[in-house]
Each structure stands twice: as structure tokens, then as C-alpha cells.
Design a protein around this motif. Structure first.
Motif, short mmCIF file in Angstrom:
data_model
loop_
_atom_site.label_atom_id
_atom_site.label_comp_id
_atom_site.label_asym_id
_atom_site.label_seq_id
_atom_site.Cartn_x
_atom_site.Cartn_y
_atom_site.Cartn_z
N LEU A 365 0.75 -14.44 -9.10
CA LEU A 365 0.87 -15.56 -8.15
C LEU A 365 1.18 -15.07 -6.74
O LEU A 365 0.62 -15.58 -5.75
CB LEU A 365 1.93 -16.53 -8.64
CG LEU A 365 1.52 -17.38 -9.85
CD1 LEU A 365 2.73 -17.96 -10.55
CD2 LEU A 365 0.56 -18.49 -9.43
N ASP A 366 2.04 -14.09 -6.62
CA ASP A 366 2.35 -13.55 -5.29
C ASP A 366 1.12 -12.92 -4.64
O ASP A 366 0.97 -12.95 -3.42
CB ASP A 366 3.48 -12.53 -5.39
CG ASP A 366 4.85 -13.17 -5.63
OD1 ASP A 366 4.97 -14.40 -5.41
OD2 ASP A 366 5.78 -12.46 -6.04
N ASP A 367 0.24 -12.34 -5.48
CA ASP A 367 -0.99 -11.75 -4.96
C ASP A 367 -2.10 -12.80 -4.78
O ASP A 367 -3.21 -12.46 -4.37
CB ASP A 367 -1.49 -10.65 -5.90
CG ASP A 367 -0.64 -9.39 -5.83
OD1 ASP A 367 0.27 -9.34 -4.97
OD2 ASP A 367 -0.87 -8.46 -6.63
N ASP A 368 -1.79 -14.06 -5.10
CA ASP A 368 -2.71 -15.19 -4.92
C ASP A 368 -4.04 -14.97 -5.66
O ASP A 368 -5.12 -15.20 -5.13
CB ASP A 368 -2.98 -15.42 -3.44
CG ASP A 368 -3.48 -16.85 -3.16
OD1 ASP A 368 -3.22 -17.74 -3.99
OD2 ASP A 368 -4.13 -17.05 -2.10
N ARG A 394 -9.48 -15.43 -9.07
CA ARG A 394 -10.40 -14.95 -8.03
C ARG A 394 -9.94 -13.58 -7.55
O ARG A 394 -8.73 -13.30 -7.48
CB ARG A 394 -10.42 -15.92 -6.84
CG ARG A 394 -10.97 -17.29 -7.18
CD ARG A 394 -12.47 -17.36 -7.01
NE ARG A 394 -13.01 -18.63 -7.46
CZ ARG A 394 -14.29 -18.98 -7.38
NH1 ARG A 394 -15.16 -18.13 -6.85
NH2 ARG A 394 -14.70 -20.14 -7.82
N ALA A 395 -10.90 -12.74 -7.17
CA ALA A 395 -10.57 -11.42 -6.63
C ALA A 395 -9.73 -11.57 -5.37
O ALA A 395 -9.82 -12.59 -4.67
CB ALA A 395 -11.85 -10.65 -6.33
N PRO A 396 -8.88 -10.60 -5.06
CA PRO A 396 -7.99 -10.70 -3.90
C PRO A 396 -8.73 -11.07 -2.62
O PRO A 396 -9.74 -10.46 -2.27
CB PRO A 396 -7.39 -9.29 -3.80
CG PRO A 396 -7.47 -8.75 -5.19
CD PRO A 396 -8.72 -9.32 -5.79
N GLY A 397 -8.22 -12.11 -1.96
CA GLY A 397 -8.77 -12.52 -0.67
C GLY A 397 -10.06 -13.29 -0.73
O GLY A 397 -10.66 -13.56 0.33
N THR A 398 -10.53 -13.68 -1.92
CA THR A 398 -11.82 -14.37 -2.01
C THR A 398 -11.71 -15.86 -2.29
O THR A 398 -12.73 -16.53 -2.40
CB THR A 398 -12.70 -13.73 -3.10
OG1 THR A 398 -12.07 -13.90 -4.38
CG2 THR A 398 -12.92 -12.24 -2.84
N LYS A 399 -10.50 -16.38 -2.41
CA LYS A 399 -10.36 -17.83 -2.58
C LYS A 399 -10.87 -18.56 -1.34
O LYS A 399 -10.78 -18.04 -0.22
CB LYS A 399 -8.89 -18.20 -2.79
CG LYS A 399 -8.34 -18.00 -4.18
CD LYS A 399 -6.95 -18.60 -4.24
CE LYS A 399 -6.25 -18.41 -5.54
NZ LYS A 399 -4.91 -19.04 -5.56
#
Length: 524
Positions: A365-368, A394-399
Motif C-alpha cells: 500500500l505504501d508503494d501504491d 498496477r506496476a509502480p507509477g502506472t495507476k
């Protein structure tokens, strides 16, 4: 008159039903699928062979070697070789050739030799395709029963593309998968996820042309096939997907390979092995390979040997008692950095259990990385009646910007129809969940257009609120209708206990009156 899909399926089941005298229904698949696929290969090869002979009728001067080269260059896509070459028992390893010998002793031995010969002759396509073939032993399946199965299956029309489309072939294969699952109880859950659950996950992830798709616990390959079918249904070309799967059970991996071939999907790779212990898809540097779309229904609460050191273990290592979060960690590590997304079905315990799992949940969750939690109804699956949830990552930063730093919660627990052995999701149920997933939400997390959530309980919750709840993802904390039901449960229990006590007191008074009147026999 053309044979209908229903008639084909009925004839296939008649063949399977011949096994009832020799083995329980839970074991039918290990025999029927290899035989069905062997017949499909043989019918296809013989159809192409007849075309070759018709087109080259005047080429009698060709040597055997020249004829073989032309046929396999221009007509055949695989080889059905000869067995027992150089002996009087020499015959082609085809369905029709062996069927002609069903009354002779050692039928199982000839079947096994034929299937092994096909695997050996086509190592790139059919290596280990037919599984262990333990059923070919006489002590497991007597020759007369195997012969009866083959004779019954031979009443199915020729299974080549000139006579039967791959949609029909694939549909027949899926019919048997479901029929075996409906009849074999908990064992079926090892390799078959209900079709409507698969469709929902695939709809959520929405594979696109030329993307890579990966299922780390692929079972019979249903999620891979559904990905291609959805792309085709949306006007795309399903065969452009690059399909990958790993399965721990060799025979089940064979079922998956046959299933993919029967659906005319040839761009695939299915490997055998324990995904957590030995992931078979790796980059040249040894790290796990990455894919665009990942989907899975892993075995729930599997006991495992935790990693000592592994780069997949973000946030910590899942406890020995349950590998649920380890599968999630593997999928997160396997998401492609640009557009990787993953959907996995897991029991509700992953949402709130403490200890090591809570630490992993907090890191995710902290890494979103978590985009959505979708609560499903109880009793959807063949091997468990517990409620489950789909988690979308979702992959990091791709939301999408509006989905960053938060999680979408959707309650679909009441959306089901009761069937004979389990609950099912209807087409409209699936469409409603997908609509809620794709809807827009306001600053308070509520749907901008309530109609888009289709009446489902749905709310977008910022990570700060989840952190304040100690990273507990229990849907009841965030969706009012669930919370209200949970709050109402206490008063309902109190009311029940009061009514029960009053009923017991009334019964005691009645029995006392009856006893005083000399009437006996009513008490327990």
C-alpha cells in the motif's frame, strides 16, 4: 445433416462414461483429454495427408524422402510417426491405426507407445504433452475398458478444421472440463476456475493485441484462453497474445497445453514447476521475467517453505502457514514496468491477517501498487465455499492519476445466482462489476454517477484512511452497507437468543401442564 455442438459434447461424455466401471469420475480427465487430443491430432494429420495426396496425384516419380519433404513443408504442421519401425508390428501412431487393434492384447501399451512417439517426433510442440500416462497400464485401466472408451469416442465426427471449427473444438473441451469439475468436487478446484470468475478478471485487466499474458498457477489454462477470447470478442486478434503459464502438476500442465491447442492458440509456453520455489520464466540475469497482464487463482492458504533470501519478498516473507501473499509478491515482481497489471483471487484473510502478512500489506500500500479490492460471493468455487476477493495491482507509477494513493473497494458479494452445486455470476453481474471498476469517483470516494456503479457498494479510499486503520483492507471498514450489516449482527443475535429462551420457557410450561394432566411422551 451437421452434428450440433450439443451432440458432439454428448458423444464425448458417452466416451468418458465408459470409464465408470474402472475409476472414479475425479480421474476421468487424465484419460479422456489425452485420447481426445490424440484423435484431434490424428484426424487433422490424416485430413492434411489426403489433401497432399490429391494435390500430388501425378507425382508418382517422387522418392519417399522427396514426398515426405514436400508434405511436411507445405501441408503438415506436426508429424504422426510410425511405431515399431522395421518390424511386422510397424504402424503409424495414429488414432485410426491403433483403433483397428482394440480387440488385441496390450492395447494400453500400444496407446502409450504411440503418444510417446508423437511427443518425441514433435519436441518443440508436444514435449511432455500427454502427462505421465499412468492410465495406460493394464492394472489401472483394463484393455477392454480402454477399447470401449476409444470406440465410443470414435463416434465423434472427424475433429479437423475442415469438418469442425476450433470454436466448436474448444467449446467441447471446456464442456468436459466443467462436467468433470461439477462431478468431482474439491479435486476439480486444483485445475479449474469457474468460467465466470475468469471472465471477470480478464475483463478487469483488458488484454490488448500483442501483449504478454502470464498465469503463474495456470491449471488447465482457462485464464490464458479467456484472455485471447476477450480480445477476439472486442474485435482484436486473440492469436497475437503471447501466452505463458506455469503449473506444478505435470498432468495438469498437459491438460493446459492440449486446451490451448484445441482453441487454436499456438503462441504459448506452459512450464512445469513450483512457481514460488522455481519460477521457470526468467530474464538472462536470473531475475523473474516480466509481463503485461498477470492473472491467477493460486491454491489458498498453501503451506510452503518460506524464502530465505529472494528479491521478490517486498515487505517481508509470508508465513509458512500460508503462501497467499508470496504469490502476490511473485506477481508484483513479474509485472512489466510500463503497463504491467495483475488480478488475483484470494481468500478474505489476506485483507486483514496480522503478523508478517500485515507488514507485506503495508509495503504494498505504501508503494501504491494495489488498485482495487473486489469482494465476491460465497460458494463460487469447486474446492471451497469461503468468500473470496479479487485484488488488482498496477506496476509502480502506472495507476491513472485519479486512482493514485488509494484503493477502490467494490462489494459484489450479493451478486450471484444459485446453481446446483455452487453460486454463479451472471453476465450482467460481471458487467456491473466492470462498470463500477471503470467508474469515476468524487473527492469523498463516492461514484460521480451512482448509475455507473450499478447499485454495487463501491468507494475509493485514500491510503491515509487505510493507514489509520492499520492497513486493514476488510471491505466492511470502507463500504457502508457492509458495515451496517455487521453492526446489525449484534442486535440480531441478541434478539435470537431472547426468542429462543422464551420458546424454551413456553415449552417447559406446556410440558408441565401436559404431565399434570397425565399426558406423557411429548418431551425429548
Amino acid at each position: 445433416m451437421a452434428v450440433t455442438q450439443q451432440e458432439i459434447e454428448s458423444r464425448l461424455w458417452d466416451a468418458a462414461d465408459e470409464l465408470r466401471v474402472a475409476m472414479p469420475e475425479a480421474q476421468y480427465s487424465s484419460v479422456v483429454f489425452p485420447l481426445m487430443f490424440w484423435k484431434y491430432l490424428s484426424d487433422t494429420w490424416e485430413h492434411q495427408h489426403q489433401e497432399f495426396l490429391a494435390d500430388n496425384e501425378g507425382l508418382d516419380n517422387l522418392s519417399a524422402e522427396e514426398a515426405h519433404e514436400i508434405e511436411y513443408r507445405d501441408y503438415q504442421s506436426f508429424e504422426i510417426p510410425f511405431i515399431h519401425s522395421g518390424t511386422v508390428q510397424k504402424r503409424r501412431a495414429s488414432w485410426s491405426s491403433i483403433l483397428a487393434t482394440v480387440t488385441q492384447p496390450k492395447l494400453g501399451e500400444r496407446v502409450r507407445t504411440s503418444l510417446q512417439a508423437i511427443e518425441t517426433a514433435n519436441p518443440d510442440k508436444f514435449s511432455r504433452l500427454f502427462g505421465s500416462m499412468a492410465w495406460t497400464a493394464e492394472e489401472v485401466l483394463p484393455g477392454e475398458v480402454l477399447g470401449a472408451v476409444m470406440q465410443a469416442m470414435d463416434r465423434v465426427p472427424k475433429m479437423h478444421e475442415g469438418n469442425m471449427s476450433h470454436d466448436v473444438l474448444g467449446g467441447a473441451y471446456e464442456y468436459l472440463l466443467k462436467r468433470f469439475s461439477d462431478g468431482s468436487g474439491t479435486r476439480a478446484g486444483q485445475f479449474f476456475t469457474p468460467r465466470e470468475v475468469v471472465e471477470l478478471i480478464v475483463e478487469l485487466l483488458d488484454p490488448k493485441a500483442y501483449e504478454s499474458v502470464y498465469d503463474p498457477t495456470c491449471g488447465s489454462g482457462g485464464m490464458l484462453i479467456a484472455s485471447a477470447n476477450l480480445l477476439k470478442a472486442h474485435g482484436g486478434r486473440g492469436y497475437t497474445l503471447s501466452l505463458h503459464g506455469q503449473e506444478a502438476v505435470a498432468d495438469t500442465a498437459g491438460v493446459a497445453r492440449m486446451n490451448l491447442f484445441m482453441h487454436n492458440l499456438t503462441q504459448f509456453q506452459v512450464e512445469v514447476g513450483d512457481t514460488l520455489k522455481d519460477p521457470r520464466f526468467r530474464k538472462p540475469d536470473g531475475s523473474v521475467a516480466q509481463f503485461d497482464v498477470l492473472l491467477a487463482n493460486p491454491p489458498y492458504s498453501l503451506k510452503w517453505k518460506p524464502w530465505a533470501q529472494d528479491p521478490r519478498a517486498i515487505g517481508g516473507v509470508a508465513p509458512q502457514s500460508t503462501a497467499d501473499w508470496a504469490f502476490v509478491q511473485h506477481m508484483i515482481a513479474s509485472m512489466g514496468p510500463k503497463k504491467g497489471r495483475a488480478g488475483v483471487v484470494l481468500p478474505h484473510g489476506v485483507l486483514f491477517r496480522g503478523g508478517q502478512e500485515a507488514a507485506i500489506r503495508q509495503r504494498v500500500l505504501d508503494d501504491d501498487l494495489l488498485e482495487a479490492v473486489i469482494g465476491l460471493p460465497v460458494n463460487l468455487f469447486y474446492n471451497t465455499s469461503i468468500p473470496t476477493a479479487i485484488l488488482v495491482f498496477r506496476a509502480p507509477g502506472t495507476k491513472a492519476p485519479e486512482r493514485q494513493n488509494g484503493v477502490l473497494f467494490i462489494d459484489a458479494s450479493r451478486r450471484f445466482t444459485k446453481a446446483k452445486n455452487r453460486n454463479v455470476l451472471t453476465t450482467s453481474d460481471i458487467a456491473n462489476v466492470v462498470a463500477a471498476y471503470n467508474a469515476k469517483y468524487d473527492a469523498d470516494g463516492n461514484p460521480l454517477d451512482p448509475g455507473e456503479s450499478s447499485g454495487l457498494g463501491a468507494r475509493f479510499v485514500h491510503t491515509a484512511e487505510i493507514a489509520a486503520n492499520k492497513y486493514d483492507l476488510n471491505l466492511g471498514r470502507y463500504i457502508k452497507q457492509i458495515a451496517a450489516e455487521e453492526e446489525d449482527l449484534g442486535p440480531l443475535i441478541d434478539a435470537y437468543n431472547l426468542a429462543r429462551a422464551e420458546r424454551q420457557m413456553t415449552e417447559q410450561r406446556m410440558l408441565a401442564v401436559l404431565s399434570a394432566a397425565g399426558i406423557e411422551g411429548f418431551d425429548e
